[in-house]
Each structure stands twice: as C-alpha cells, then as structure tokens.
Design a protein around this motif. Structure first.
Motif, PDB file in Angstrom:
ATOM      1  N   SER A 204      53.978  42.636  38.727  1.00  0.00           N
ATOM      2  CA  SER A 204      54.806  42.136  39.831  1.00  0.00           C
ATOM      3  C   SER A 204      54.096  40.945  40.459  1.00  0.00           C
ATOM      4  CB  SER A 204      54.933  43.194  40.932  1.00  0.00           C
ATOM      5  OG  SER A 204      55.154  44.480  40.408  1.00  0.00           O
ATOM      6  N   ARG A 205      54.857  40.161  41.211  1.00  0.00           N
ATOM      7  CA  ARG A 205      54.220  39.163  42.076  1.00  0.00           C
ATOM      8  C   ARG A 205      54.294  39.654  43.510  1.00  0.00           C
ATOM      9  NH1 ARG A 205      56.854  35.623  38.412  1.00  0.00           N
ATOM     10  NH2 ARG A 205      55.374  34.297  37.295  1.00  0.00           N
ATOM     11  N   PHE A 206      53.128  39.894  44.101  1.00  0.00           N
ATOM     12  CA  PHE A 206      53.022  40.259  45.518  1.00  0.00           C
ATOM     13  C   PHE A 206      52.532  39.037  46.282  1.00  0.00           C
ATOM     14  CE2 PHE A 206      51.766  44.906  44.283  1.00  0.00           C
ATOM     15  CZ  PHE A 206      53.088  45.282  44.223  1.00  0.00           C
ATOM     16  N   TRP A 207      53.234  38.684  47.353  1.00  0.00           N
ATOM     17  CA  TRP A 207      52.804  37.558  48.192  1.00  0.00           C
ATOM     18  C   TRP A 207      52.595  38.055  49.617  1.00  0.00           C
ATOM     19  CZ3 TRP A 207      57.608  34.153  46.575  1.00  0.00           C
ATOM     20  CH2 TRP A 207      57.417  33.677  45.267  1.00  0.00           C
ATOM     21  N   PRO A 208      51.550  37.536  50.290  1.00  0.00           N
ATOM     22  CA  PRO A 208      51.416  37.862  51.720  1.00  0.00           C
ATOM     23  C   PRO A 208      52.620  37.268  52.472  1.00  0.00           C
ATOM     24  CG  PRO A 208      49.442  36.727  50.887  1.00  0.00           C
ATOM     25  CD  PRO A 208      50.488  36.632  49.812  1.00  0.00           C
ATOM     26  N   ALA A 209      53.296  38.072  53.279  1.00  0.00           N
ATOM     27  CA  ALA A 209      54.515  37.595  53.965  1.00  0.00           C
ATOM     28  C   ALA A 209      54.179  36.493  54.964  1.00  0.00           C
ATOM     29  CB  ALA A 209      55.204  38.764  54.670  1.00  0.00           C
ATOM     30  N   ASP A 210      52.993  36.565  55.572  1.00  0.00           N
ATOM     31  CA  ASP A 210      52.705  35.645  56.683  1.00  0.00           C
ATOM     32  C   ASP A 210      52.376  34.228  56.241  1.00  0.00           C
ATOM     33  OD1 ASP A 210      50.205  36.192  55.660  1.00  0.00           O
ATOM     34  OD2 ASP A 210      49.381  37.025  57.521  1.00  0.00           O
ATOM     35  N   THR A 211      52.195  34.000  54.936  1.00  0.00           N
ATOM     36  CA  THR A 211      51.930  32.627  54.472  1.00  0.00           C
ATOM     37  C   THR A 211      53.061  32.101  53.592  1.00  0.00           C
ATOM     38  OG1 THR A 211      50.634  33.550  52.629  1.00  0.00           O
ATOM     39  CG2 THR A 211      49.402  32.806  54.571  1.00  0.00           C
ATOM     40  N   TRP A 212      54.158  32.859  53.492  1.00  0.00           N
ATOM     41  CA  TRP A 212      55.253  32.434  52.602  1.00  0.00           C
ATOM     42  C   TRP A 212      55.920  31.150  53.113  1.00  0.00           C
ATOM     43  CZ3 TRP A 212      60.738  32.930  53.766  1.00  0.00           C
ATOM     44  CH2 TRP A 212      61.548  32.501  52.696  1.00  0.00           C
TER      45      TRP A 212
ATOM     46  N   ALA B 146      45.676  46.027  49.156  1.00  0.00           N
ATOM     47  CA  ALA B 146      47.064  46.189  48.684  1.00  0.00           C
ATOM     48  C   ALA B 146      47.395  47.674  48.571  1.00  0.00           C
ATOM     49  CB  ALA B 146      47.263  45.486  47.339  1.00  0.00           C
ATOM     50  N   TYR B 147      46.485  48.448  47.966  1.00  0.00           N
ATOM     51  CA  TYR B 147      46.712  49.892  47.824  1.00  0.00           C
ATOM     52  C   TYR B 147      46.880  50.543  49.190  1.00  0.00           C
ATOM     53  CZ  TYR B 147      46.181  54.821  46.847  1.00  0.00           C
ATOM     54  OH  TYR B 147      46.415  56.171  46.802  1.00  0.00           O
ATOM     55  N   GLU B 148      45.970  50.236  50.103  1.00  0.00           N
ATOM     56  CA  GLU B 148      45.961  50.934  51.396  1.00  0.00           C
ATOM     57  C   GLU B 148      47.122  50.506  52.273  1.00  0.00           C
ATOM     58  OE1 GLU B 148      41.891  50.438  52.815  1.00  0.00           O
ATOM     59  OE2 GLU B 148      41.282  52.200  51.605  1.00  0.00           O
ATOM     60  N   ARG B 149      47.479  49.198  52.224  1.00  0.00           N
ATOM     61  CA  ARG B 149      48.616  48.736  53.038  1.00  0.00           C
ATOM     62  C   ARG B 149      49.915  49.334  52.546  1.00  0.00           C
ATOM     63  NH1 ARG B 149      47.786  42.426  54.496  1.00  0.00           N
ATOM     64  NH2 ARG B 149      50.059  42.363  54.742  1.00  0.00           N
ATOM     65  N   LEU B 150      50.099  49.338  51.222  1.00  0.00           N
ATOM     66  CA  LEU B 150      51.374  49.836  50.684  1.00  0.00           C
ATOM     67  C   LEU B 150      51.496  51.345  50.863  1.00  0.00           C
ATOM     68  CD1 LEU B 150      51.626  47.622  47.490  1.00  0.00           C
ATOM     69  CD2 LEU B 150      53.241  47.622  49.402  1.00  0.00           C
ATOM     70  N   THR B 151      50.426  52.062  50.551  1.00  0.00           N
ATOM     71  CA  THR B 151      50.546  53.532  50.495  1.00  0.00           C
ATOM     72  C   THR B 151      50.208  54.203  51.818  1.00  0.00           C
ATOM     73  OG1 THR B 151      48.244  53.957  49.863  1.00  0.00           O
ATOM     74  CG2 THR B 151      49.795  53.458  48.071  1.00  0.00           C
TER      75      THR B 151
ATOM     76  N   GLN C  66      53.152  30.009  45.780  1.00  0.00           N
ATOM     77  CA  GLN C  66      52.709  30.864  46.884  1.00  0.00           C
ATOM     78  C   GLN C  66      51.340  31.433  46.543  1.00  0.00           C
ATOM     79  OE1 GLN C  66      54.843  30.992  49.603  1.00  0.00           O
ATOM     80  NE2 GLN C  66      55.790  29.459  48.275  1.00  0.00           N
ATOM     81  N   PRO C  67      50.498  31.641  47.570  1.00  0.00           N
ATOM     82  CA  PRO C  67      49.239  32.338  47.302  1.00  0.00           C
ATOM     83  C   PRO C  67      49.514  33.734  46.750  1.00  0.00           C
ATOM     84  CG  PRO C  67      49.446  31.800  49.664  1.00  0.00           C
ATOM     85  CD  PRO C  67      50.685  31.283  48.978  1.00  0.00           C
ATOM     86  N   SER C  68      48.753  34.131  45.751  1.00  0.00           N
ATOM     87  CA  SER C  68      48.868  35.465  45.175  1.00  0.00           C
ATOM     88  C   SER C  68      48.132  36.449  46.081  1.00  0.00           C
ATOM     89  CB  SER C  68      48.224  35.443  43.792  1.00  0.00           C
ATOM     90  OG  SER C  68      47.849  36.739  43.400  1.00  0.00           O
ATOM     91  N   PHE C  69      48.726  37.639  46.318  1.00  0.00           N
ATOM     92  CA  PHE C  69      48.045  38.615  47.175  1.00  0.00           C
ATOM     93  C   PHE C  69      46.676  38.975  46.606  1.00  0.00           C
ATOM     94  CE2 PHE C  69      46.818  42.396  49.306  1.00  0.00           C
ATOM     95  CZ  PHE C  69      47.327  42.236  50.586  1.00  0.00           C
TER      96      PHE C  69
ATOM     97  N   ALA D  50      57.661  47.345  50.846  1.00  0.00           N
ATOM     98  CA  ALA D  50      56.561  46.369  50.877  1.00  0.00           C
ATOM     99  C   ALA D  50      56.716  45.425  52.073  1.00  0.00           C
ATOM    100  CB  ALA D  50      56.521  45.589  49.560  1.00  0.00           C
ATOM    101  N   ALA D  51      57.947  44.979  52.335  1.00  0.00           N
ATOM    102  CA  ALA D  51      58.176  44.033  53.436  1.00  0.00           C
ATOM    103  C   ALA D  51      57.785  44.640  54.779  1.00  0.00           C
ATOM    104  CB  ALA D  51      59.636  43.582  53.449  1.00  0.00           C
ATOM    105  N   GLU D  52      58.040  45.941  54.947  1.00  0.00           N
ATOM    106  CA  GLU D  52      57.623  46.630  56.188  1.00  0.00           C
ATOM    107  C   GLU D  52      56.114  46.574  56.370  1.00  0.00           C
ATOM    108  OE1 GLU D  52      58.954  50.694  55.909  1.00  0.00           O
ATOM    109  OE2 GLU D  52      61.067  50.069  55.708  1.00  0.00           O
ATOM    110  N   ARG D  53      55.399  46.375  55.278  1.00  0.00           N
ATOM    111  CA  ARG D  53      53.932  46.346  55.328  1.00  0.00           C
ATOM    112  C   ARG D  53      53.390  44.933  55.147  1.00  0.00           C
ATOM    113  NH1 ARG D  53      56.085  51.054  54.387  1.00  0.00           N
ATOM    114  NH2 ARG D  53      54.925  53.018  54.232  1.00  0.00           N
ATOM    115  N   GLY D  54      54.229  43.922  55.346  1.00  0.00           N
ATOM    116  CA  GLY D  54      53.762  42.536  55.328  1.00  0.00           C
ATOM    117  C   GLY D  54      53.534  41.955  53.955  1.00  0.00           C
ATOM    118  N   ILE D  55      54.119  42.582  52.944  1.00  0.00           N
ATOM    119  CA  ILE D  55      53.946  42.099  51.570  1.00  0.00           C
ATOM    120  C   ILE D  55      55.319  41.807  50.968  1.00  0.00           C
ATOM    121  CG2 ILE D  55      53.154  42.740  49.244  1.00  0.00           C
ATOM    122  CD1 ILE D  55      50.956  44.448  50.600  1.00  0.00           C
ATOM    123  N   LEU D  56      55.487  40.600  50.448  1.00  0.00           N
ATOM    124  CA  LEU D  56      56.738  40.252  49.769  1.00  0.00           C
ATOM    125  C   LEU D  56      56.610  40.611  48.298  1.00  0.00           C
ATOM    126  CD1 LEU D  56      57.513  36.730  51.308  1.00  0.00           C
ATOM    127  CD2 LEU D  56      58.235  39.006  52.098  1.00  0.00           C
ATOM    128  N   LEU D  57      57.619  41.293  47.787  1.00  0.00           N
ATOM    129  CA  LEU D  57      57.699  41.580  46.355  1.00  0.00           C
ATOM    130  C   LEU D  57      58.612  40.507  45.771  1.00  0.00           C
ATOM    131  CD1 LEU D  57      57.204  43.429  43.916  1.00  0.00           C
ATOM    132  CD2 LEU D  57      59.149  44.808  44.693  1.00  0.00           C
TER     133      LEU D  57
END
Ligand code: Q0Z
Length: 303
Positions: free
Chosen positions: A232-240, A287-292, A246-249, A198-205
């Motif tokens: 799960s809690r997914f957060w956008p990495a760029d606003t952490w 979220a689906y398209e970024r992760l997968t 934290q804003p929810s994805f 997820a982190a490689e795709r800009g999403i914090l788990l």
C-alpha cells in the motif's frame, strides 16, 4: 544474519518475493515469512531494518481481524507455539514475522483500489485520461484525491517486473464475470473500511493491492499480506499536498538519504547509515502503533 530461504533448509520453498518467502507446510498449508529486507527505488537494499518483518506481519494480522466481518482470511495461526512440529526447529526465526495460512487456489489477478492518483495510475491517466477504464476528470495531479475510490485490477507480473493495470472487462475475461464482480465489490468495501480507519489516525491510504484465493471448500478468502506499507501507499495526512510526489510514511528517510548519495538507482544500492536505519525502524513501529493502538512490544510479546 539476513533471513533468506536458505535458513529454512528443511522446508519446501514455494517462492520468494522481493522481501518475503513462501513455504509449503503439509499439503494444505503455507507459511509466509516476512524478512527485514527493504527495497527503495525498486532495488532491495544491502541493509536490513530490524523488526520490519514483524511490524508488517503484525499489521497484516491486525487488519485481517478488523476485516473479518467483510471477508474471511487465509490465516490459520501466527502463534509459533501452535505451528506443526516440522516448523519447531525454526521457531525463533519465525516468531512475530510469520503466518501459517490455508493453502489457496490463488485468483490470477491483483485487486487494487485507489483513493488518490499516483504511480502507475497517474501514468495511465496522463497517457489516456483514464485508469483501468475509469474515465477521470481533467486537471488531476500527482497525489490528487480521486472523486471516488476506483478499482483498478492488474496482472500478476513475474518478480522483477511491474504489474500492468487491466480493464475490468479484461479482469472478467481472466477470472469470469461473477468472480470479477465479487472481487471488485470486496476490494472497494475493504478499502473503504481501511481508509476511514487510517484517516482517523492521521494516515492517508493512497492505494493498496489485495490478493484473494479459494480454499478447498470453494470459499473466497483474503490472502497474502494486507494493508502494509509494502502492499500500500501510506502518506502522512498532515503533509499531503497534491502536485508532486508525497512523502512516504515509512521510506522517506531512506529515499532522501539515497538521493543525497548521488546513487544512480542501479544495483547495488549503498549501505544505510545507523541513524537512517533507526529512524526508519521507528517509522514502521509508529505506523503499527498509530493504526492499531497496540504497543509493538506487546505484539512481539504475544507472537
Ligand atoms: C502467496 C508470495 C511470498 C512469494 C502465492 N494462502 C496462500 N496459498 C497459496 N499461495 C499463496 C498464498 Cl498467500 C501465495 N503468494 C505471494 C508471497 C513470497 C510470493 F511471501 N503467492
């Protein structure tokens, strides 16, 4: 039309989650069905998010695949055209949003991993300085990255109640020491794989919850939904930024809208306007398209 278990009147209903349904299929299988319902501030909203159930199902299926070298899953098939004949009357309602799974003997604890501190973990930390018996350094805030991922098992609370974090000793008393150790190891391995990806795709788990169960041969399998925004809690990495919520994805537009209405967080919640429905749907698809890396249209066309 909202998807409820009433629409599957010919099936044996085993249970409802806040936004999902579980049915028996023969003696050895279950059908998990994800609706388009959504909750916010712990209340199921009167408005549905189109395709949410399919996005979450598609994500779970993709993760099961990514994780299959670490742990086998409960999935038998998600191709409606391969389902047993008794499900054929419901084929179009089930397409994309359902999984036919082996019926397991479920493990009686929830297996939670946390890479960041928030939610019930933060609450326990503020009260005791520890979470599930893991002592943590002083000075952590809401959203802080933890020095290392922690395993924080919890009880399975009845619907409408909150799971309670338990110590690893308590988990061992509930499931046995050998299984408790295996669950902890698997949970941390899976979380590590998933959070790196997820982190490689800009999403914090931030954290996630797994359920496991044993099949009829005694094999431990990963069950339920996995690594979706509902488990799960997914957060956008760029606003952490640690130091507050934290804003929810997926749900931030909805939370902001509900707060703006002055709603007191007691049911019923207000209806959502069309622009909030559409922007939230777009976040789930993103979220689906970024992760997968798979287009959501392609997923739907193969379901
Ligand atoms: C899943 C849940 C839902 C309500 C039990 N493979 C399985 N075998 C037996 N039981 C389960 C599973 Cl996944 C099982 N849950 C959680 C899901 C509605 C409860 F969609 N509980």
């Amino acid at each position: 039309m909202p998807l409820t278990h009433e629409e599957f009147a010919g099936l044996t209903h085993l249970g409802s989650g806040k936004v999902r349904e579980l049915f028996a299929v023969g003696d050895d299988a279950v059908l998990l069905v994800a609706s388009d319902r959504i909750s916010a501030f712990d209340v199921v909203l009167p408005t549905e998010i189109p395709d949410k159930g399919a996005v979450l199902t598609g994500l779970s299926l993709w993760w099961f695949d990514q994780l299959s070298d670490l742990v086998p899953s409960h999935v038998i098939s998600s191709s409606v055209d391969e389902y047993p004949a008794e499900l054929a009357p419901y084929a179009e309602q089930l397409r994309g949003r359902s999984m036919l799974c082996r019926r397991l003997d479920m493990v009686l604890i929830e297996c939670v991993a946390r890479g960041y501190l928030t939610g019930s973990g933060l609450k326990d930390y503020r009260r005791t300085g520890a979470v599930s018996g893991h002592p943590l350094p002083a000075g952590l805030e809401d959203g802080s990255k933890l020095p290392a991922t922690i395993y924080t098992p919890s009880t399975k609370a009845p619907i409408g109640e909150h799971d309670e974090n338990i110590s690893r000793d308590d988990a061992a008393d509930r499931v046995g020491g050998e299984l408790a150790a295996e669950l902890e190891h698997l949970t941390l391995q899976i979380f590590g794989r998933a959070s790196d990806l997820a982190a490689e795709r800009g999403i914090l788990l931030a954290d996630t919850k797994f359920e496991f169960g044993h099949d009829k041969d005694g094999v431990l399998r990963l069950a339920d939904e996995v690594l979706t925004p509902d488990s799960s809690r997914f957060w956008p990495a760029d606003t952490w930024v640690p130091g507050g919520a934290q804003p929810s994805f997926d749900k931030q537009f909805i939370r902001d809208y509900l707060v703006s209405t002055g709603w007191d967080r007691n049911p019923p919640a207000p209806e959502l306007p069309d622009d909030i429905i559409e922007s939230t749907r777009a976040r789930y698809v993103e979220a689906y398209e970024r992760l997968t890396g798979i287009s959501f249209k392609d997923y739907l066309s193969t379901a």
